[in-house]
Design a protein around this motif. Structure first.
Motif, PDB file in Angstrom:
ATOM      1  N   PHE A 271     -39.381 -60.050  55.674  1.00 28.22           N
ATOM      2  CA  PHE A 271     -39.554 -58.757  54.999  1.00 28.22           C
ATOM      3  C   PHE A 271     -39.936 -59.039  53.551  1.00 28.22           C
ATOM      4  O   PHE A 271     -39.691 -60.144  53.051  1.00 28.22           O
ATOM      5  CB  PHE A 271     -38.231 -57.959  55.065  1.00 28.22           C
ATOM      6  N   PRO A 272     -40.514 -58.075  52.835  1.00 32.65           N
ATOM      7  CA  PRO A 272     -40.884 -58.371  51.435  1.00 32.65           C
ATOM      8  C   PRO A 272     -39.690 -58.263  50.482  1.00 32.65           C
ATOM      9  O   PRO A 272     -38.719 -57.582  50.782  1.00 32.65           O
ATOM     10  CB  PRO A 272     -41.927 -57.294  51.105  1.00 32.65           C
ATOM     11  N   HIS A 273     -39.812 -58.923  49.344  1.00 30.60           N
ATOM     12  CA  HIS A 273     -38.745 -58.876  48.339  1.00 30.60           C
ATOM     13  C   HIS A 273     -38.731 -57.545  47.600  1.00 30.60           C
ATOM     14  O   HIS A 273     -39.772 -56.906  47.416  1.00 30.60           O
ATOM     15  CB  HIS A 273     -38.972 -59.965  47.279  1.00 30.60           C
ATOM     16  N   LEU A 274     -37.563 -57.132  47.181  1.00 25.81           N
ATOM     17  CA  LEU A 274     -37.424 -56.021  46.234  1.00 25.81           C
ATOM     18  C   LEU A 274     -36.110 -56.246  45.491  1.00 25.81           C
ATOM     19  O   LEU A 274     -35.026 -55.932  46.003  1.00 25.81           O
ATOM     20  CB  LEU A 274     -37.412 -54.655  46.962  1.00 25.81           C
ATOM     21  N   GLY A 275     -36.222 -56.839  44.324  1.00 23.29           N
ATOM     22  CA  GLY A 275     -35.031 -57.139  43.526  1.00 23.29           C
ATOM     23  C   GLY A 275     -34.019 -57.945  44.325  1.00 23.29           C
ATOM     24  O   GLY A 275     -34.378 -58.819  45.129  1.00 23.29           O
ATOM     25  N   ASN A 276     -32.738 -57.601  44.147  1.00 29.79           N
ATOM     26  CA  ASN A 276     -31.675 -58.337  44.856  1.00 29.79           C
ATOM     27  C   ASN A 276     -31.328 -57.694  46.197  1.00 29.79           C
ATOM     28  O   ASN A 276     -30.321 -58.057  46.812  1.00 29.79           O
ATOM     29  CB  ASN A 276     -30.422 -58.412  43.969  1.00 29.79           C
TER      30      ASN A 276
ATOM     31  N   MET B  67     -37.770 -51.843  39.798  1.00 35.50           N
ATOM     32  CA  MET B  67     -36.683 -52.545  40.506  1.00 35.50           C
ATOM     33  C   MET B  67     -36.952 -54.035  40.734  1.00 35.50           C
ATOM     34  O   MET B  67     -36.013 -54.825  40.774  1.00 35.50           O
ATOM     35  CB  MET B  67     -36.413 -51.858  41.846  1.00 35.50           C
ATOM     36  N   GLU B  68     -38.224 -54.407  40.960  1.00 33.89           N
ATOM     37  CA  GLU B  68     -38.528 -55.827  41.192  1.00 33.89           C
ATOM     38  C   GLU B  68     -38.832 -56.475  39.839  1.00 33.89           C
ATOM     39  O   GLU B  68     -39.950 -56.360  39.319  1.00 33.89           O
ATOM     40  CB  GLU B  68     -39.709 -55.968  42.167  1.00 33.89           C
ATOM     41  N   GLN B  69     -37.827 -57.138  39.312  1.00 34.18           N
ATOM     42  CA  GLN B  69     -37.938 -57.659  37.940  1.00 34.18           C
ATOM     43  C   GLN B  69     -39.055 -58.685  37.772  1.00 34.18           C
ATOM     44  O   GLN B  69     -39.644 -58.787  36.704  1.00 34.18           O
ATOM     45  CB  GLN B  69     -36.592 -58.251  37.512  1.00 34.18           C
ATOM     46  N   PHE B  70     -39.374 -59.411  38.835  1.00 38.45           N
ATOM     47  CA  PHE B  70     -40.459 -60.403  38.725  1.00 38.45           C
ATOM     48  C   PHE B  70     -41.775 -59.716  38.344  1.00 38.45           C
ATOM     49  O   PHE B  70     -42.572 -60.241  37.575  1.00 38.45           O
ATOM     50  CB  PHE B  70     -40.620 -61.144  40.067  1.00 38.45           C
ATOM     51  N   SER B  71     -41.983 -58.500  38.883  1.00 38.42           N
ATOM     52  CA  SER B  71     -43.265 -57.816  38.663  1.00 38.42           C
ATOM     53  C   SER B  71     -43.391 -57.270  37.234  1.00 38.42           C
ATOM     54  O   SER B  71     -44.471 -56.877  36.823  1.00 38.42           O
ATOM     55  CB  SER B  71     -43.444 -56.688  39.675  1.00 38.42           C
TER      56      SER B  71
ATOM     57  N   LEU C 178     -38.289 -57.674  32.466  1.00 37.16           N
ATOM     58  CA  LEU C 178     -38.164 -56.806  31.297  1.00 37.16           C
ATOM     59  C   LEU C 178     -36.697 -56.558  30.903  1.00 37.16           C
ATOM     60  O   LEU C 178     -36.325 -56.621  29.731  1.00 37.16           O
ATOM     61  CB  LEU C 178     -38.828 -55.464  31.651  1.00 37.16           C
ATOM     62  N   GLU C 179     -35.867 -56.307  31.919  1.00 38.90           N
ATOM     63  CA  GLU C 179     -34.454 -56.003  31.616  1.00 38.90           C
ATOM     64  C   GLU C 179     -33.760 -57.213  31.008  1.00 38.90           C
ATOM     65  O   GLU C 179     -32.923 -57.075  30.116  1.00 38.90           O
ATOM     66  CB  GLU C 179     -33.728 -55.545  32.890  1.00 38.90           C
ATOM     67  N   ARG C 180     -34.116 -58.415  31.497  1.00 42.96           N
ATOM     68  CA  ARG C 180     -33.500 -59.622  30.945  1.00 42.96           C
ATOM     69  C   ARG C 180     -33.922 -59.805  29.480  1.00 42.96           C
ATOM     70  O   ARG C 180     -33.111 -60.179  28.636  1.00 42.96           O
ATOM     71  CB  ARG C 180     -33.932 -60.828  31.785  1.00 42.96           C
ATOM     72  N   GLU C 181     -35.202 -59.505  29.208  1.00 37.67           N
ATOM     73  CA  GLU C 181     -35.695 -59.632  27.828  1.00 37.67           C
ATOM     74  C   GLU C 181     -34.949 -58.658  26.911  1.00 37.67           C
ATOM     75  O   GLU C 181     -34.587 -59.000  25.793  1.00 37.67           O
ATOM     76  CB  GLU C 181     -37.196 -59.340  27.770  1.00 37.67           C
ATOM     77  N   LEU C 182     -34.733 -57.441  27.404  1.00 40.27           N
ATOM     78  CA  LEU C 182     -34.019 -56.447  26.588  1.00 40.27           C
ATOM     79  C   LEU C 182     -32.569 -56.875  26.367  1.00 40.27           C
ATOM     80  O   LEU C 182     -32.014 -56.678  25.288  1.00 40.27           O
ATOM     81  CB  LEU C 182     -34.076 -55.078  27.267  1.00 40.27           C
TER      82      LEU C 182
ATOM     83  N   HIS D 287     -41.821 -46.943  29.649  1.00 36.72           N
ATOM     84  CA  HIS D 287     -42.420 -46.413  30.879  1.00 36.72           C
ATOM     85  C   HIS D 287     -43.205 -47.544  31.539  1.00 36.72           C
ATOM     86  O   HIS D 287     -44.130 -48.085  30.945  1.00 36.72           O
ATOM     87  CB  HIS D 287     -43.347 -45.238  30.522  1.00 36.72           C
ATOM     88  N   VAL D 288     -42.822 -47.906  32.771  1.00 36.27           N
ATOM     89  CA  VAL D 288     -43.517 -49.008  33.451  1.00 36.27           C
ATOM     90  C   VAL D 288     -44.243 -48.491  34.687  1.00 36.27           C
ATOM     91  O   VAL D 288     -43.759 -47.600  35.375  1.00 36.27           O
ATOM     92  CB  VAL D 288     -42.549 -50.159  33.850  1.00 36.27           C
ATOM     93  N   LYS D 289     -45.406 -49.077  34.926  1.00 37.09           N
ATOM     94  CA  LYS D 289     -46.181 -48.676  36.107  1.00 37.09           C
ATOM     95  C   LYS D 289     -47.122 -49.798  36.516  1.00 37.09           C
ATOM     96  O   LYS D 289     -47.550 -50.589  35.674  1.00 37.09           O
ATOM     97  CB  LYS D 289     -46.967 -47.408  35.812  1.00 37.09           C
ATOM     98  N   PRO D 290     -47.416 -49.849  37.813  1.00 38.28           N
ATOM     99  CA  PRO D 290     -48.414 -50.824  38.239  1.00 38.28           C
ATOM    100  C   PRO D 290     -49.812 -50.295  37.919  1.00 38.28           C
ATOM    101  O   PRO D 290     -49.993 -49.079  37.777  1.00 38.28           O
ATOM    102  CB  PRO D 290     -48.235 -50.902  39.758  1.00 38.28           C
TER     103      PRO D 290
END
Ligand code: SF4
Length: 380
Positions: free
Chosen positions: A25-30, A240-244, A248-252, A315-318
């Motif tokens: 299945f694909p990843h989505l955060g934890n 939710m997927e921090q890699f993408s 960002l949350e870790r940087e903050l 505000h984040v968006k793909p």
């Protein structure tokens, strides 16, 4: 419809009866932890393959085999699927859902078959949300002997697990900026994820929850006054997927910023459909109709956080995400009306991590100066 599904189940069973199934299945955060838990309880003798950790290679594979202008989460999912198929997976599970995301599955399946992979593709949810009976029927494709009672128990347990994980992670986001011993929340987070993997039943899950709630409540915190508070709104995958979003949350957290994020799996699966009307009502000076996907939430939650005294909104968006593009001018208006800065980050496969970090640092400096200037004005 039911007959068609039964036929599908029958065909799939015939095809896979004598074959060892390796499910991915694909990843989505934890959320890979609760997803793994659910699958491991429901799929009988089949093997479960967690996709390899997201890396640059995942991005490159996803980009190479996806249409250029498709939404970025599609490309990440493709990267995960290819890496899993290369490791031997022969059953792929896609959550499905609303917006263009609801059409990912068919297209991804077609592309992967064209690439020569032999597998079965299963989509769990449709655009109308979660229907437990339909999900049960989908699991019967993999495990025909699966009993409803067993499915229901583990499905509900997984939902609870997701809910607890969301709660604990929200608490970390809120408090990490104030930790006295730097890195303490990070260590707790890693331990918590490791321990969640060994939870086997409801009693263990509640023990886990109480243990980590207590641990998080007892971390020594600094004074709350001086820190910045920032809200993150935007498209679900990127939030939710921090890699993408280049973590960002870790940087903050490194900048000692308190972060509020509303979008979680619990919200999307079980609250969103009830909340939308309320959100439109609460943001009715700005929107009259739903913007689609997470656009309504971006507007309503930004307004709410401005009223709650947050210092800034991210505000984040793909790339190519229409609902969030629609939300952008409205967010600008909210920013002007409340005098709260809002920054937009668009992520795609070419986005430079350095560029994102530089803009984030500049945003932080600006918020800090604004807060100090406001503090000075109050004392005059
Ligand atoms: S919400 Fe945005 S990124 Fe997600 S499927 Fe819709 S358009 Fe694509």
């Amino acid at each position: 419809m039911v007959d068609k599904l039964k036929e599908e189940i029958q065909d799939s069973n015939n095809e896979f009866a004598n074959k060892k199934k390796i499910i991915s299945f694909p990843h989505l955060g934890n959320y890979y932890i609760p997803i793994y838990f659910l699958l491991s309880r429901l799929v009988g003798n089949s093997e479960i393959l967690i996709p390899p950790k997201m890396t640059k290679k995942t991005m490159e594979l996803g980009e190479k085999y996806s249409p250029d202008f498709v939404c970025t989460p599609f490309k990440y999912n493709m990267g995960n699927f290819i890496e899993s198929l290369d490791k031997g997976a022969n059953v792929l599970i896609q959550a499905g859902g609303g917006c263009r995301f609801g059409y990912y599955a068919e297209l991804q399946e077609q592309i992967l078959h064209d690439l020569g992979y032999n597998f079965t593709f299963i989509t769990l949810f449709d655009a109308k949300g979660v229907n437990i009976f339909k999900v049960y029927n989908k699991f019967k494709i993999i495990n025909p002997k699966l009993k409803k009672i067993k499915f229901s128990y583990h499905f509900l347990l997984t939902i609870k697990m997701i809910d607890i994980l969301d709660d604990l992670e929200e608490s970390i986001r809120k408090k990490v900026a104030y930790e006295v011993n730097k890195g303490e929340f990070d260590k707790i987070h890693s331990k918590l994820l490791l321990e969640l993997k060994s939870v086997k039943n409801l009693i263990q899950l509640y023990k886990f929850k109480n243990k980590y709630k207590w641990i998080l409540e007892n971390v020594k915190l600094e004074d709350k006054e001086s820190k910045l508070k920032v809200g993150i709104v935007g498209e679900l995958y990127t939030t939710m997927e921090q890699f993408s979003s280049f973590f960002l949350e870790r940087e903050l957290a490194k900048m000692n910023v308190e972060v509020k994020r509303y979008t979680t799996a619990t919200y999307l699966l079980f609250e969103k459909f009830r909340e939308e009307k309320k959100l439109i009502k609460s943001a009715n000076n700005y929107i009259k109709y739903a913007l689609g996907a997470d656009g309504t939430e971006s507007v309503a939650h930004s307004k709410e956080m401005c009223e709650m005294g947050y210092d800034g909104i991210i505000h984040v968006k793909p790339f190519g995400c229409t609902p969030e593009i629609n939300a952008m001018p409205i967010l600008q208006k909210i920013s002007k009306d409340y005098n709260i800065p809002i920054i937009h980050f668009t992520f795609d496969m070419q986005t430079s991590e350095t560029g994102v970090k530089t803009r984030l640092e500049a945003f932080y400096d600006m918020l800090k100066m604004k807060k100090e200037a406001e503090k000075c004005l109050k004392t005059i």
